[in-house]
Write a protein that holds these residues in place. Structure first.
Motif, PDB file in Angstrom:
ATOM      1  N   HIS A  41       0.853  -1.159  -0.081  1.00  0.00           N
ATOM      2  CA  HIS A  41      -0.006   0.121   0.024  1.00  0.00           C
ATOM      3  C   HIS A  41       0.860   1.329  -0.224  1.00  0.00           C
ATOM      4  O   HIS A  41       0.892   2.126  -0.913  1.00  0.00           O
ATOM      5  CB  HIS A  41      -0.925  -0.057   1.294  1.00  0.00           C
ATOM      6  N   CYS A  55      -0.502  -5.026   8.202  1.00  0.00           N
ATOM      7  CA  CYS A  55       0.231  -3.738   8.299  1.00  0.00           C
ATOM      8  C   CYS A  55      -0.433  -2.708   9.312  1.00  0.00           C
ATOM      9  O   CYS A  55      -1.478  -2.355   8.965  1.00  0.00           O
ATOM     10  CB  CYS A  55       0.368  -3.183   6.927  1.00  0.00           C
ATOM     11  N   HIS A  58      -2.432   1.114   8.142  1.00  0.00           N
ATOM     12  CA  HIS A  58      -3.583   1.311   7.626  1.00  0.00           C
ATOM     13  C   HIS A  58      -4.701   0.096   7.723  1.00  0.00           C
ATOM     14  O   HIS A  58      -5.868  -0.089   7.385  1.00  0.00           O
ATOM     15  CB  HIS A  58      -3.837   2.141   6.369  1.00  0.00           C
TER      16      HIS A  58
HETATM   17  S1  FES Z   1       1.141   1.405   4.453  1.00  0.00           S
HETATM   18 FE1  FES Z   1       0.488  -0.788   4.761  1.00  0.00          FE
HETATM   19  S2  FES Z   1      -1.750  -0.430   4.915  1.00  0.00           S
HETATM   20 FE2  FES Z   1      -1.092   1.446   4.443  1.00  0.00          FE
END
Ligand code: FES
Length: 99
Positions: A41, A55, A58
């Protein structure tokens, strides 16, 4: 890169370090592979969340066989092939990955 004897990996996922970079060694549908811990992402650090990878930045989660995102858009953790040669696991990670 030689990751070591196949017999030394007894649980999956296993964390593999190459320099400053970290990967999860997993057993996918088509054999071993490395999944980058860099989130597809926006570059957060994906961690082992027990029954999935996650992660914290977010909240994207990824299944633990092939790193496919299970709660967001069509996305997948970056993966690299791992082959077995003479009882050792060899990862094919391009040098550009580390720049
Ligand atoms: S950087 Fe991993 S969910 Fe956004």
């Amino acid at each position: 890169m030689d990751l070591g004897p196949e017999s030394s990996f007894t649980k999956f996922p296993s964390v593999v370090h190459m320099g400053d970079w970290s990967f999860f060694l997993v057993q996918g549908k088509e054999g071993y592979k490395l999944l980058s811990t860099v989130c597809p992402h926006a570059g957060g650090e994906v961690v082992d969340w027990g029954t999935s990878f996650m992660c914290p930045d977010h909240g994207w989660r990824f299944e633990m066989k092939d790193g496919v995102c299970v709660n967001g858009p069509l996305a997948q953790m970056t993966s690299f092939p791992v082959t077995v040669q003479d009882g050792h696991l060899f990862a094919d990670v391009p040098i550009e990955t580390f720049r």
